[in-house]
Write an enzyme that holds these catalytic residues in place. Structure first.
Site, mmCIF file in Angstrom:
data_model
loop_
_atom_site.group_PDB
_atom_site.id
_atom_site.type_symbol
_atom_site.label_atom_id
_atom_site.label_comp_id
_atom_site.label_asym_id
_atom_site.label_seq_id
_atom_site.Cartn_x
_atom_site.Cartn_y
_atom_site.Cartn_z
ATOM 1 N N LYS A 89 0.861 -1.186 0.000
ATOM 2 C CA LYS A 89 0.000 0.000 0.000
ATOM 3 C C LYS A 89 0.895 1.233 0.000
ATOM 4 C CE LYS A 89 -4.470 1.191 0.622
ATOM 5 N NZ LYS A 89 -5.689 0.523 0.172
ATOM 6 N N GLY A 190 -20.646 6.576 6.253
ATOM 7 C CA GLY A 190 -19.829 7.062 5.142
ATOM 8 C C GLY A 190 -20.509 6.807 3.816
ATOM 9 N N GLY A 192 -19.453 7.816 0.713
ATOM 10 C CA GLY A 192 -18.528 8.171 -0.372
ATOM 11 C C GLY A 192 -18.684 7.201 -1.533
ATOM 12 N N VAL A 194 -17.737 4.122 -2.110
ATOM 13 C CA VAL A 194 -18.188 2.757 -1.802
ATOM 14 C C VAL A 194 -19.542 2.778 -1.094
ATOM 15 C CG1 VAL A 194 -17.641 0.647 -0.520
ATOM 16 C CG2 VAL A 194 -15.818 1.899 -1.682
HETATM 17 P P1 NAD Z 1 -14.529 8.208 0.010
HETATM 18 O O1 NAD Z 1 -13.501 9.206 0.445
HETATM 19 O O2 NAD Z 1 -15.125 8.310 -1.336
HETATM 20 O O3 NAD Z 1 -15.727 8.166 1.059
HETATM 21 C C1 NAD Z 1 -15.561 8.262 2.437
HETATM 22 C C2 NAD Z 1 -16.835 8.908 2.969
HETATM 23 O O4 NAD Z 1 -16.802 8.831 4.396
HETATM 24 C C3 NAD Z 1 -16.952 10.387 2.610
HETATM 25 O O5 NAD Z 1 -18.257 10.662 2.117
HETATM 26 C C4 NAD Z 1 -16.681 11.096 3.949
HETATM 27 O O6 NAD Z 1 -17.361 12.339 4.055
HETATM 28 C C5 NAD Z 1 -17.222 10.078 4.924
HETATM 29 N N1 NAD Z 1 -16.694 10.195 6.275
HETATM 30 C C6 NAD Z 1 -15.440 10.496 6.683
HETATM 31 N N2 NAD Z 1 -15.356 10.481 8.015
HETATM 32 C C7 NAD Z 1 -16.595 10.135 8.472
HETATM 33 C C8 NAD Z 1 -17.127 9.928 9.749
HETATM 34 N N3 NAD Z 1 -16.413 10.086 10.860
HETATM 35 N N4 NAD Z 1 -18.432 9.581 9.856
HETATM 36 C C9 NAD Z 1 -19.199 9.412 8.757
HETATM 37 N N5 NAD Z 1 -18.728 9.604 7.497
HETATM 38 C C10 NAD Z 1 -17.437 9.952 7.366
HETATM 39 O O7 NAD Z 1 -13.810 6.782 0.218
HETATM 40 P P2 NAD Z 1 -14.210 5.392 -0.437
HETATM 41 O O8 NAD Z 1 -13.403 5.163 -1.661
HETATM 42 O O9 NAD Z 1 -15.691 5.264 -0.477
HETATM 43 O O10 NAD Z 1 -13.609 4.384 0.659
HETATM 44 C C11 NAD Z 1 -14.263 4.197 1.904
HETATM 45 C C12 NAD Z 1 -13.527 3.126 2.693
HETATM 46 O O11 NAD Z 1 -13.493 1.909 1.949
HETATM 47 C C13 NAD Z 1 -12.064 3.455 3.008
HETATM 48 O O12 NAD Z 1 -11.735 2.926 4.266
HETATM 49 C C14 NAD Z 1 -11.297 2.712 1.939
HETATM 50 O O13 NAD Z 1 -9.974 2.391 2.322
HETATM 51 C C15 NAD Z 1 -12.130 1.473 1.806
HETATM 52 N N6 NAD Z 1 -11.981 0.794 0.530
HETATM 53 C C16 NAD Z 1 -12.272 1.441 -0.607
HETATM 54 C C17 NAD Z 1 -12.140 0.779 -1.823
HETATM 55 C C18 NAD Z 1 -12.518 1.443 -3.117
HETATM 56 O O14 NAD Z 1 -12.611 0.723 -4.136
HETATM 57 N N7 NAD Z 1 -12.782 2.737 -3.129
HETATM 58 C C19 NAD Z 1 -11.685 -0.544 -1.842
HETATM 59 C C20 NAD Z 1 -11.420 -1.194 -0.638
HETATM 60 C C21 NAD Z 1 -11.562 -0.508 0.547
#
Ligand code: NAD
Length: 357
Positions: A89, A190, A192, A194
């Site tokens: 990573k 969250g 975002g 995902v």
């Molecule tokens: P993202 O940045 O698009 O979304 C994260 C969301 O969480 C945002 O909307 C943010 O405002 C919200 N957030 C942050 N802190 C918060 C809190 N305290 N309470 C509530 N909401 C909060 O990220 P993502 O790509 O959706 O990834 C989310 C998680 O999934 C991460 O931990 C990431 O490592 C993991 N992940 C993502 C992928 C991928 O394909 N994107 C793959 C595997 C794991």
């Protein structure tokens, strides 16, 4: 590139109480403002594959610790997904003074290239497909990029959400005995990339949603589109729901959450949901099934891996991701046989696959 100034401490090369990582590269590039760490946990199954996080860290140690934990999780994830890759990573320490994002990711691309293929990168929190294109200008060891025409590739997030959905659905089936998600209440932390895609699938499957995000525009949209109930970001971990789906950053399951939460199942997209395996033990003792993050959120890396290896077809990738449901079932059987908590059983299972190579 110059080395980062990280003070020595006992755990500099590995996680507390565990063997050191295989390789850690810390670099800075004055011209672009890049400060980044690439941690390679294991290459026994193949080159280390894992995304690049661009995030604000209070200290360099915090960034290093995140890279160490995330890269170990990637090794477990890739092994359980039966991918021919090890775990690694990258983290970029976010710098608010950066004025040319393209230059930043070009410099990161050179850092990846300097490892000669030992590490392959892709998107994670804080990085986009456009960033990966800038990386691609400097190295071919990158994935998660729309390739154009009929060639498979692109943003992994919808695939991650699909895998989480399949894992969550199977968990509910095994633990609650429910054959569908109709009227099952899911609390999503969250919204975002995902979390949002997961909500779409859960809503379409008839689940009731309780949501929280620090961005109130996202929750308002979820209320409007999915009829979701909004709760404060600080309260979602104690919400009244059958299932908790952590989809923000890591560490949602603290000691007090593990002891006091009222869910029956926890299955979400965020990496490193448990503060440590001890929280997983508490959940297990309380009869709450925790579907390990590195098992259920593998859809994105499966997509990136198939893109990277070439000749992938969308339907075949989706079928491979759907196997996450079967793996949850197999894990539950292992838990029943061994008596181990699911997180520990999944780590043991992943380590078996890492030794087998
Ligand atoms: P993202 O940045 O698009 O979304 C994260 C969301 O969480 C945002 O909307 C943010 O405002 C919200 N957030 C942050 N802190 C918060 C809190 N305290 N309470 C509530 N909401 C909060 O990220 P993502 O790509 O959706 O990834 C989310 C998680 O999934 C991460 O931990 C990431 O490592 C993991 N992940 C993502 C992928 C991928 O394909 N994107 C793959 C595997 C794991």
């Amino acid at each position: 590139m110059d080395r980062l100034n990280v003070a020595a401490n006992d755990n500099l090369l590995g996680l507390h109480g565990e063997p050191p990582h295989e390789r850690i590269l810390m670099a800075s590039d004055a011209a672009s403002g890049l400060q980044a760490i690439i941690a390679i946990y294991s290459t026994t199954r193949g080159p280390a594959f894992g995304g690049c996080r661009n995030w604000h860290y209070a200290t360099q140690h915090e960034a290093l610790n995140d890279a160490l934990r995330l890269s170990q999780g990637m090794a477990f994830k890739n092994a359980l997904a039966d991918l021919p890759f090890g775990g690694g990573k990258a983290v970029i320490i976010r710098n608010t003074k950066i004025h040319d994002r393209m230059e930043l990711f070009n410099a990161f691309g050179r850092m990846v290239e300097s490892l000669g293929g030992a590490y392959i990168t892709a998107e994670d929190v804080g990085t986009t497909a456009a960033d990966m294109r800038a990386v691609q200008a400097e190295t071919s060891y990158v994935s998660g990029i729309p390739r154009g025409g009929d060639v498979y590739g692109g943003n992994p997030s919808p695939y991650t959400a699909y895998g989480v959905f399949m894992g969550l659905r199977e968990s509910v089936h095994c633990v609650l005995g429910a054959s569908t998600l109709e009227n099952v209440t899911v609390a999503v932390q969250g919204l975002g990339s995902v979390g949002w895609e997961l909500c779409k699938r859960l809503h379409a499957a008839g689940a009731k949603l309780v949501v929280a995000d620090i961005d109130s525009a996202r929750t308002a949209e979820a209320q409007q589109l999915f009829g979701a109930q909004i709760v404060d970001a600080s309260e979602i971990v104690m919400a009244k729901a059958d299932v908790f789906a952590p989809c923000a950053l890591g560490g949602a399951i603290t000691g007090s959450v593990a002891s006091d939460c009222r869910f029956r199942v926890i299955a979400g997209g965020a990496n490193n949901q448990l503060m440590s395996l001890a929280e997983g033990d508490v959940l297990h003792r309380r009869g709450i099934f925790y579907a390990p993050d590195f098992l259920v959120n593998a859809g994105g890396i499966i997509s990136c891996a198939r893109e990277y290896l070439g000749s992938a077809q969308e339907q075949a990738v989706l079928a491979e991701i759907a196997e996450i449901g079967q793996r949850v079932h197999q894990l539950i059987e292992r838990v029943q046989t061994t008596g181990m908590a699911p997180a520990r059983a999944a780590v043991a299972w992943a380590r078996e696959k890492m030794i087998a190579g």
